[in-house]
Scaffold this motif. Structure first.
Motif, mmCIF file in Angstrom:
data_model
loop_
_atom_site.group_PDB
_atom_site.id
_atom_site.type_symbol
_atom_site.label_atom_id
_atom_site.label_comp_id
_atom_site.label_asym_id
_atom_site.label_seq_id
_atom_site.Cartn_x
_atom_site.Cartn_y
_atom_site.Cartn_z
ATOM 1 N N PRO A 260 -17.268 -6.334 12.634
ATOM 2 C CA PRO A 260 -16.697 -5.486 11.579
ATOM 3 C C PRO A 260 -15.943 -4.265 12.094
ATOM 4 C CG PRO A 260 -19.093 -5.326 11.628
ATOM 5 C CD PRO A 260 -18.731 -6.468 12.512
ATOM 6 N N GLU A 261 -16.197 -3.873 13.343
ATOM 7 C CA GLU A 261 -15.470 -2.721 13.882
ATOM 8 C C GLU A 261 -14.053 -3.100 14.333
ATOM 9 O OE1 GLU A 261 -17.911 -4.489 17.273
ATOM 10 O OE2 GLU A 261 -18.076 -4.161 15.093
ATOM 11 N N TRP A 262 -13.750 -4.401 14.303
ATOM 12 C CA TRP A 262 -12.425 -4.885 14.671
ATOM 13 C C TRP A 262 -11.770 -5.528 13.450
ATOM 14 C CZ3 TRP A 262 -10.129 -4.339 19.481
ATOM 15 C CH2 TRP A 262 -10.957 -3.868 20.508
ATOM 16 N N ARG A 263 -10.470 -5.196 13.207
ATOM 17 C CA ARG A 263 -9.745 -5.771 12.073
ATOM 18 C C ARG A 263 -8.505 -6.510 12.565
ATOM 19 N NH1 ARG A 263 -10.947 -3.714 6.934
ATOM 20 N NH2 ARG A 263 -9.563 -5.404 6.273
ATOM 21 N N PRO A 264 -8.225 -7.690 12.012
ATOM 22 C CA PRO A 264 -6.967 -8.382 12.337
ATOM 23 C C PRO A 264 -5.782 -7.600 11.786
ATOM 24 C CG PRO A 264 -8.552 -9.848 11.245
ATOM 25 C CD PRO A 264 -9.068 -8.456 11.081
ATOM 26 N N SER A 265 -4.611 -7.852 12.351
ATOM 27 C CA SER A 265 -3.410 -7.203 11.827
ATOM 28 C C SER A 265 -3.152 -7.696 10.406
ATOM 29 C CB SER A 265 -2.206 -7.525 12.711
ATOM 30 O OG SER A 265 -2.020 -8.930 12.799
ATOM 31 N N PRO A 266 -2.670 -6.830 9.531
ATOM 32 C CA PRO A 266 -2.393 -7.243 8.143
ATOM 33 C C PRO A 266 -1.203 -8.190 8.080
ATOM 34 C CG PRO A 266 -1.596 -5.026 8.521
ATOM 35 C CD PRO A 266 -2.335 -5.418 9.764
ATOM 36 N N VAL A 267 -1.066 -8.876 6.969
ATOM 37 C CA VAL A 267 0.069 -9.772 6.759
ATOM 38 C C VAL A 267 1.001 -9.135 5.726
ATOM 39 C CG1 VAL A 267 -1.188 -11.115 5.016
ATOM 40 C CG2 VAL A 267 0.796 -12.114 6.166
ATOM 41 N N GLU A 268 2.286 -9.155 6.018
ATOM 42 C CA GLU A 268 3.274 -8.545 5.126
ATOM 43 C C GLU A 268 3.670 -9.524 4.019
ATOM 44 O OE1 GLU A 268 4.196 -5.333 5.594
ATOM 45 O OE2 GLU A 268 2.730 -5.370 7.219
ATOM 46 N N MET A 269 3.800 -9.010 2.805
ATOM 47 C CA MET A 269 4.272 -9.805 1.670
ATOM 48 C C MET A 269 5.595 -9.194 1.194
ATOM 49 S SD MET A 269 2.407 -10.873 -1.907
ATOM 50 C CE MET A 269 1.997 -9.192 -2.326
ATOM 51 N N THR A 270 6.646 -10.011 1.160
ATOM 52 C CA THR A 270 7.991 -9.515 0.873
ATOM 53 C C THR A 270 8.652 -10.359 -0.205
ATOM 54 O OG1 THR A 270 8.196 -8.831 3.189
ATOM 55 C CG2 THR A 270 10.227 -8.948 1.897
ATOM 56 N N ALA A 271 9.366 -9.708 -1.106
ATOM 57 C CA ALA A 271 10.170 -10.388 -2.122
ATOM 58 C C ALA A 271 11.627 -10.387 -1.673
ATOM 59 C CB ALA A 271 10.038 -9.682 -3.472
ATOM 60 N N LEU A 272 12.322 -11.521 -1.871
ATOM 61 C CA LEU A 272 13.726 -11.643 -1.505
ATOM 62 C C LEU A 272 14.508 -12.197 -2.689
ATOM 63 C CD1 LEU A 272 11.912 -12.941 1.136
ATOM 64 C CD2 LEU A 272 14.117 -12.432 2.191
ATOM 65 N N TRP A 273 15.739 -11.701 -2.874
ATOM 66 C CA TRP A 273 16.603 -12.210 -3.933
ATOM 67 C C TRP A 273 18.053 -11.919 -3.564
ATOM 68 C CZ3 TRP A 273 13.749 -7.785 -4.134
ATOM 69 C CH2 TRP A 273 14.388 -6.599 -4.464
ATOM 70 N N GLN A 274 18.966 -12.566 -4.280
ATOM 71 C CA GLN A 274 20.390 -12.365 -4.042
ATOM 72 C C GLN A 274 20.849 -11.096 -4.753
ATOM 73 O OE1 GLN A 274 22.894 -16.007 -4.351
ATOM 74 N NE2 GLN A 274 20.992 -16.998 -4.954
ATOM 75 N N LYS A 275 21.660 -10.314 -4.074
ATOM 76 C CA LYS A 275 22.020 -9.007 -4.620
ATOM 77 C C LYS A 275 22.985 -9.092 -5.787
ATOM 78 C CE LYS A 275 25.708 -8.149 -1.223
ATOM 79 N NZ LYS A 275 26.175 -7.236 -0.170
ATOM 80 N N ASP A 276 23.679 -10.216 -5.953
ATOM 81 C CA ASP A 276 24.697 -10.273 -6.989
ATOM 82 C C ASP A 276 24.288 -11.126 -8.181
ATOM 83 O OD1 ASP A 276 24.693 -12.596 -5.610
ATOM 84 O OD2 ASP A 276 26.858 -12.867 -5.590
ATOM 85 N N ARG A 277 22.998 -11.359 -8.361
ATOM 86 C CA ARG A 277 22.551 -12.165 -9.489
ATOM 87 C C ARG A 277 22.653 -11.367 -10.786
ATOM 88 N NH1 ARG A 277 22.238 -17.426 -8.345
ATOM 89 N NH2 ARG A 277 20.316 -17.889 -9.455
ATOM 90 N N ILE A 278 23.125 -12.024 -11.852
ATOM 91 C CA ILE A 278 23.202 -11.371 -13.149
ATOM 92 C C ILE A 278 21.808 -11.036 -13.658
ATOM 93 C CG2 ILE A 278 23.166 -13.524 -14.463
ATOM 94 C CD1 ILE A 278 25.200 -10.352 -15.272
ATOM 95 N N THR A 279 20.795 -11.750 -13.119
ATOM 96 C CA THR A 279 19.409 -11.506 -13.505
ATOM 97 C C THR A 279 18.776 -10.386 -12.673
ATOM 98 O OG1 THR A 279 18.782 -13.293 -11.991
ATOM 99 C CG2 THR A 279 18.989 -13.857 -14.322
ATOM 100 N N GLY A 280 19.597 -9.588 -11.998
ATOM 101 C CA GLY A 280 19.072 -8.587 -11.075
ATOM 102 C C GLY A 280 18.075 -7.632 -11.704
#
Length: 298
Positions: A260-280
């Motif tokens: 318990p004194e040692w922790r694994p590195s965290p995992v990153e969660m990222t959202a990606l989308w197209q910048k020119d979507r009309i649904t932006g």
């Protein structure tokens, strides 16, 4: 000079050029290839220039086509943004959004959030696909993708949703049979569980800043973390899992912390989308929903 009126055709040309082909444009726009091809031909006839060359792999812009794309794409993006800005909130938060989400994360957290979002905004259509593979937003017609791990620079819009802490866990019985484990190096000699058999390196950090890399022996692999939890509870080995997935098992005593004194590195969660979507605006509202939920969990 004759007045140009086929702005719908020009908008479709931009979508086809962005997608790199009629099939990909069909997936991203929902308009059939036949219709897209017909509108493209009509636009070429109106302008009296050839805009694309059709190949087996898709389309290639001609010199005239590239020039038209470069000069008109930003203008259409500004027009889409202007339309989105003047809409009221209810109108802006409407339409269809196609999402690709990690299965375990979606089941535990993201899908319930999207259900609540849909209840608040009934005009939004949610089209959710769960899968571990890395999909292509443009070629497969997704509006929003959530990925785990590092994200390479791809020219897409992206936002880090959360950094998910992880913990090493095992069953009490497994720990009783491996009481010799005292340091990270001891993990190299005991059975372990992972989402892939080739995922054999864990980065660990202690509370006082020391770091260690271990290479456990993966004896059981599954690309669903829910399965790894059950395998760990059954005593098959040590698992490196996100905290939000194992809270109940830790609280019930089915799993206990390893070193318990040692922790694994965290995992990153990222959202990606197209910048020119009309649904932006809709996409950004959903991403904000995800981000706020994990901020509350922290």
């Amino acid at each position: 000079m004759k007045t140009f009126v086929d702005f719908d055709g020009l908008a479709l040309f931009i979508r086809i050029a962005e997608a790199g082909g009629l099939a990909a444009a069909e997936r991203s726009t929902g308009i059939s290839k036949a219709t897209l091809s017909r509108r493209l031909t009509a636009l070429e006839d109106t302008l009296n220039v050839r805009l694309v060359r059709r190949t087996k792999k898709g389309i290639v812009l001609t010199e005239d086509g590239q020039q038209l794309f470069d000069r008109s794409r930003d203008a259409f993006l500004l027009a889409e943004q202007a339309v989105a800005t003047i809409q009221d909130d209810k109108a802006a938060l409407s339409g269809t959004v196609r999402l690709s989400l990690p299965p375990d994360l979606a089941t535990e957290v993201l899908a319930p959030l999207l259900i609540g979002f849909k209840e608040r905004y009934p005009d939004v259509v949610i089209d959710m696909t769960l899968g571990d593979r890395r999909v292509s937003l443009i070629e497969e017609g997704y509006d929003l993708v959530v990925r785990m791990g590092s994200v390479a620079d791809s020219g897409l819009m992206f936002k880090k949703i959360a950094s998910l802490p992880r913990t090493l866990v095992a069953s009490p019985a497994f720990m009783a049979n491996h009481s010799e484990m005292k340091t990270p190096a001891d993990l190299n000699a005991v059975p372990a569980l992972a989402i892939r058999r080739d995922l054999v390196e864990w980065d660990l950090r202690s509370g006082d800043g020391n770091v260690a890399k271990v290479h456990p022996k993966i004896g059981f692999a599954a690309n669903r973390q829910t399965i790894l939890i059950e395998a760990a509870i059954s005593g098959l080995g040590i698992a490196n899992l996100p905290d939000f997935m194992i809270e109940r098992a830790l609280a019930s005593g089915d799993l206990v912390r390893v070193l318990p004194e040692w922790r694994p590195s965290p995992v990153e969660m990222t959202a990606l989308w197209q910048k020119d979507r009309i649904t932006g605006r809709l996409i950004k509202a959903i991403v904000a929903e995800f981000t706020e939920a994990f901020a509350e969990k922290r």
